[in-house]
Design an enzyme around this catalytic site. Structure first.
Site, PDB file in Angstrom:
ATOM      1  N   ASN A   9       0.880  -1.167   0.000  1.00 17.15           N
ATOM      2  CA  ASN A   9       0.000   0.000   0.000  1.00 17.15           C
ATOM      3  C   ASN A   9       0.913   1.210   0.000  1.00 17.15           C
ATOM      4  O   ASN A   9       1.508   1.549   1.018  1.00 17.15           O
ATOM      5  CB  ASN A   9      -0.895  -0.023   1.250  1.00 17.15           C
ATOM      6  CG  ASN A   9      -1.716   1.254   1.365  1.00 17.15           C
ATOM      7  OD1 ASN A   9      -1.743   2.074   0.440  1.00 17.15           O
ATOM      8  ND2 ASN A   9      -2.388   1.414   2.491  1.00 17.15           N
ATOM      9  N   TRP A  10       1.014   1.836  -1.167  1.00 17.90           N
ATOM     10  CA  TRP A  10       1.960   2.959  -1.293  1.00 17.90           C
ATOM     11  C   TRP A  10       1.432   4.218  -0.605  1.00 17.90           C
ATOM     12  O   TRP A  10       2.162   5.175  -0.459  1.00 17.90           O
ATOM     13  CB  TRP A  10       2.233   3.245  -2.767  1.00 17.90           C
ATOM     14  CG  TRP A  10       3.025   2.205  -3.493  1.00 17.90           C
ATOM     15  CD1 TRP A  10       3.491   1.008  -2.999  1.00 17.90           C
ATOM     16  CD2 TRP A  10       3.469   2.269  -4.851  1.00 17.90           C
ATOM     17  NE1 TRP A  10       4.193   0.334  -3.973  1.00 17.90           N
ATOM     18  CE2 TRP A  10       4.188   1.082  -5.126  1.00 17.90           C
ATOM     19  CE3 TRP A  10       3.339   3.202  -5.878  1.00 17.90           C
ATOM     20  CZ2 TRP A  10       4.769   0.824  -6.363  1.00 17.90           C
ATOM     21  CZ3 TRP A  10       3.901   2.954  -7.123  1.00 17.90           C
ATOM     22  CH2 TRP A  10       4.609   1.774  -7.360  1.00 17.90           C
ATOM     23  N   LYS A  11       0.153   4.218  -0.254  1.00 17.05           N
ATOM     24  CA  LYS A  11      -0.457   5.412   0.353  1.00 17.05           C
ATOM     25  C   LYS A  11      -0.198   6.625  -0.555  1.00 17.05           C
ATOM     26  O   LYS A  11      -0.203   6.463  -1.768  1.00 17.05           O
ATOM     27  CB  LYS A  11       0.051   5.593   1.788  1.00 17.05           C
ATOM     28  CG  LYS A  11      -0.142   4.306   2.611  1.00 17.05           C
ATOM     29  CD  LYS A  11       0.083   4.459   4.074  1.00 17.05           C
ATOM     30  CE  LYS A  11      -0.137   3.115   4.762  1.00 17.05           C
ATOM     31  NZ  LYS A  11      -0.004   3.168   6.213  1.00 17.05           N
ATOM     32  N   HIS A  94      -9.448   1.415   4.644  1.00 16.36           N
ATOM     33  CA  HIS A  94      -8.190   1.544   5.387  1.00 16.36           C
ATOM     34  C   HIS A  94      -8.408   2.468   6.590  1.00 16.36           C
ATOM     35  O   HIS A  94      -9.175   3.416   6.523  1.00 16.36           O
ATOM     36  CB  HIS A  94      -7.103   2.105   4.471  1.00 16.36           C
ATOM     37  CG  HIS A  94      -5.746   2.011   5.076  1.00 16.36           C
ATOM     38  ND1 HIS A  94      -5.291   2.930   5.996  1.00 16.36           N
ATOM     39  CD2 HIS A  94      -4.773   1.084   4.937  1.00 16.36           C
ATOM     40  CE1 HIS A  94      -4.080   2.566   6.384  1.00 16.36           C
ATOM     41  NE2 HIS A  94      -3.737   1.457   5.761  1.00 16.36           N
ATOM     42  N   GLU A  96      -6.722   4.766   7.750  1.00 16.01           N
ATOM     43  CA  GLU A  96      -6.464   6.197   7.487  1.00 16.01           C
ATOM     44  C   GLU A  96      -7.681   6.849   6.846  1.00 16.01           C
ATOM     45  O   GLU A  96      -7.981   8.016   7.098  1.00 16.01           O
ATOM     46  CB  GLU A  96      -5.207   6.341   6.611  1.00 16.01           C
ATOM     47  CG  GLU A  96      -3.943   6.062   7.430  1.00 16.01           C
ATOM     48  CD  GLU A  96      -2.800   5.462   6.648  1.00 16.01           C
ATOM     49  OE1 GLU A  96      -2.794   5.514   5.406  1.00 16.01           O
ATOM     50  OE2 GLU A  96      -1.888   4.901   7.300  1.00 16.01           O
ATOM     51  N   GLU A 166      -5.545  -4.995  10.255  1.00 21.76           N
ATOM     52  CA  GLU A 166      -4.518  -3.996  10.543  1.00 21.76           C
ATOM     53  C   GLU A 166      -4.833  -3.314  11.868  1.00 21.76           C
ATOM     54  O   GLU A 166      -5.648  -2.388  11.911  1.00 21.76           O
ATOM     55  CB  GLU A 166      -4.478  -2.931   9.435  1.00 21.76           C
ATOM     56  CG  GLU A 166      -4.151  -3.475   8.067  1.00 21.76           C
ATOM     57  CD  GLU A 166      -3.495  -2.411   7.188  1.00 21.76           C
ATOM     58  OE1 GLU A 166      -2.394  -2.707   6.692  1.00 21.76           O
ATOM     59  OE2 GLU A 166      -4.046  -1.323   7.014  1.00 21.76           O
ATOM     60  N   GLY A 172       2.445   2.203  10.813  1.00 22.92           N
ATOM     61  CA  GLY A 172       3.400   3.298  10.710  1.00 22.92           C
ATOM     62  C   GLY A 172       4.086   3.647  12.019  1.00 22.92           C
ATOM     63  O   GLY A 172       4.732   4.683  12.135  1.00 22.92           O
ATOM     64  N   SER A 212       3.318  -2.304  10.134  1.00 20.56           N
ATOM     65  CA  SER A 212       4.775  -2.391  10.327  1.00 20.56           C
ATOM     66  C   SER A 212       5.322  -3.772   9.981  1.00 20.56           C
ATOM     67  O   SER A 212       6.250  -4.265  10.624  1.00 20.56           O
ATOM     68  CB  SER A 212       5.160  -1.999  11.761  1.00 20.56           C
ATOM     69  OG  SER A 212       4.728  -0.683  12.043  1.00 20.56           O
ATOM     70  N   GLY A 233       2.899  -1.127   4.236  1.00 17.29           N
ATOM     71  CA  GLY A 233       2.979   0.304   3.953  1.00 17.29           C
ATOM     72  C   GLY A 233       4.417   0.711   3.696  1.00 17.29           C
ATOM     73  O   GLY A 233       4.950   0.530   2.599  1.00 17.29           O
ATOM     74  N   GLY A 234       5.062   1.237   4.717  1.00 13.69           N
ATOM     75  CA  GLY A 234       6.412   1.800   4.571  1.00 13.69           C
ATOM     76  C   GLY A 234       7.394   0.900   3.836  1.00 13.69           C
ATOM     77  O   GLY A 234       8.124   1.365   2.947  1.00 13.69           O
TER      78      GLY A 234
HETATM   79  P1  13P Z   1       2.997   0.295   7.649  1.00 19.06           P
HETATM   80  O1  13P Z   1       3.507  -0.967   7.054  1.00 19.06           O
HETATM   81  O2  13P Z   1       3.747   1.517   7.190  1.00 19.06           O
HETATM   82  O3  13P Z   1       2.854   0.200   9.138  1.00 19.06           O
HETATM   83  O4  13P Z   1       1.518   0.495   7.078  1.00 19.06           O
HETATM   84  C1  13P Z   1       0.644  -0.556   7.159  1.00 19.06           C
HETATM   85  C2  13P Z   1      -0.557  -0.208   6.392  1.00 19.06           C
HETATM   86  O5  13P Z   1      -1.320   0.667   6.764  1.00 19.06           O
HETATM   87  C3  13P Z   1      -0.813  -0.932   5.146  1.00 19.06           C
HETATM   88  O6  13P Z   1      -2.067  -0.637   4.659  1.00 19.06           O
END
Ligand code: 13P
Length: 250
Positions: A9-11, A94, A96, A166, A172, A212, A233-234
C-alpha cells in the site's frame, strides 16, 4: 491451500515517474514469488504502473473506490473506471480513510459491493485502535467490521475477497502485533465468517496482516497458520525491502 497474497500500500507516495522506476526495480526481484504480488498505487500512477508491470507477475491495485456508478461526486473514482484502467484489486476501509476521511462501516460495505460487482477484488481493512484493544473490544470490533463489510455478498463472492487485519496502533508506528496476537485475531475474523457463511467460505477467504510488517518480522508472522499474507505500507516503498517481504519463504 490458500495462496498467500502480499500487497504493497503505497499510500500518498510516488509520482508516476517514481512509480515506474520502483516497479521496474521490483519486477526482477519478485519474479519467482510463490505469493500473489500486488501494488496498490495512487490513482495518478495507475497508467504508468499498468504499463510497467506488463508481462510480469505483479498485479495492480488502487487505494479506494466510490460506491456509485457515476454522478456528481467530485474527486471520486468509480469501480468501472478502475476496472477499465487495468486495476484488479482495491483497498477499502483503510484505517487512514476511517480516521481522516469519514469512512464508516456502512460506506465500507457499499464500496465493497460496488467493487465486487465490477469484478474488482476488494482488500477490506479492519482493525482496532489501541484503547479498544486495551478495553478488551478487539474481537467484537473486528467481527462487526468484517461482517458489515461483507453484508450482501454471496458465499462465492466472499471466498474471493481479501481481508486485511490492521491493528491501528501498529500502522506506521514500528510496533507490530506479536505473531500470536495477529494469528489469534485473524482466527477470530475467520471464525466469524465461518459461523455466518459456513466453514468452506471461512477456510477459503484470505486474511492478511498489516501494520509495520517488514523483512525482519515477515517470516514469523507468515509462519502462523491463520495469516495468509501482508498489507505493507512503509516497507513497500523500497524494492529491496518489499521484495524480501514477498520472498519471505525463500
Ligand atoms: P505500515 O507498514 O507503514 O505500518 O503500514 C501498514 C498499512 O497501513 C498498510 O495498509
Amino acid at each position: 491451500m490458500r495462496k498467500p497474497i502480499i500487497a504493497g500500500n503505497w499510500k500518498m507516495n510516488k509520482t508516476p515517474a517514481e512509480a515506474k522506476a520502483l516497479v521496474n526495480e521490483l519486477k526482477p526481484l519478485v519474479k519467482e514469488a510463490n505469493a500473489t504480488v500486488v501494488v496498490c498505487v495512487p490513482a495518478v500512477d495507475i497508467y504508468a504502473v499498468k504499463e510497467a508491470i506488463k508481462g510480469s507477475n505483479i498485479h495492480l491495485g488502487a487505494q479506494n473506490v466510490h460506491f456509485k456508478e457515476s454522478g456528481a461526486y467530485t474527486g471520486e473514482l468509480s469501480a468501472a473506471m478502475l476496472k477499465e484502467a487495468g486495476v484488479e484489486y482495491v483497498i477499502i476501509g483503510h484505517s487512514e480513510r476511517r480516521q481522516y476521511f469519514g469512512e464508516t462501516d456502512a460506506t465500507v460495505n457499499l464500496r465493497t459491493l460496488a467493487a465486487v460487482k465490477a469484478g474488482l477484488t476488494p482488500i477490506i481493512c479492519v482493525g482496532e485502535r489501541k484503547e479498544e484493544r486495551e478495553a478488551g473490544y478487539t474481537n467484537a470490533l473486528v467481527e462487526y467490521q468484517t461482517l458489515i463489510a461483507l453484508n450482501g455478498l454471496t458465499e462465492d463472492e466472499i471466498k474471493n475477497v481479501v481481508i486485511a487485519y490492521e491493528p491501528v496502533w501498529a500502522i506506521g508506528t514500528g510496533l507490530t502485533a506479536t505473531d500470536e496476537q495477529a494469528n489469534e485475531t485473524i482466527g477470530v475474523i475467520r471464525a466469524a465468517i465461518a459461523r455466518k457463511y459456513g466453514k468452506r467460505v471461512g477456510n477459503a477467504v484470505r486474511i492478511q496482516y498489516g501494520g509495520s510488517m517488514n523483512p525482519k518480522n515477515v517470516k514469523g508472522l507468515m509462519a502462523q497458520p491463520e495469516i495468509d499474507g501482508g498489507l505493507i505500507g512503509g516497507a513497500s516503498l523500497k524494492a529491496p525491502d518489499f521484495s524480501q517481504v514477498v520472498n519471505y519463504d525463500k
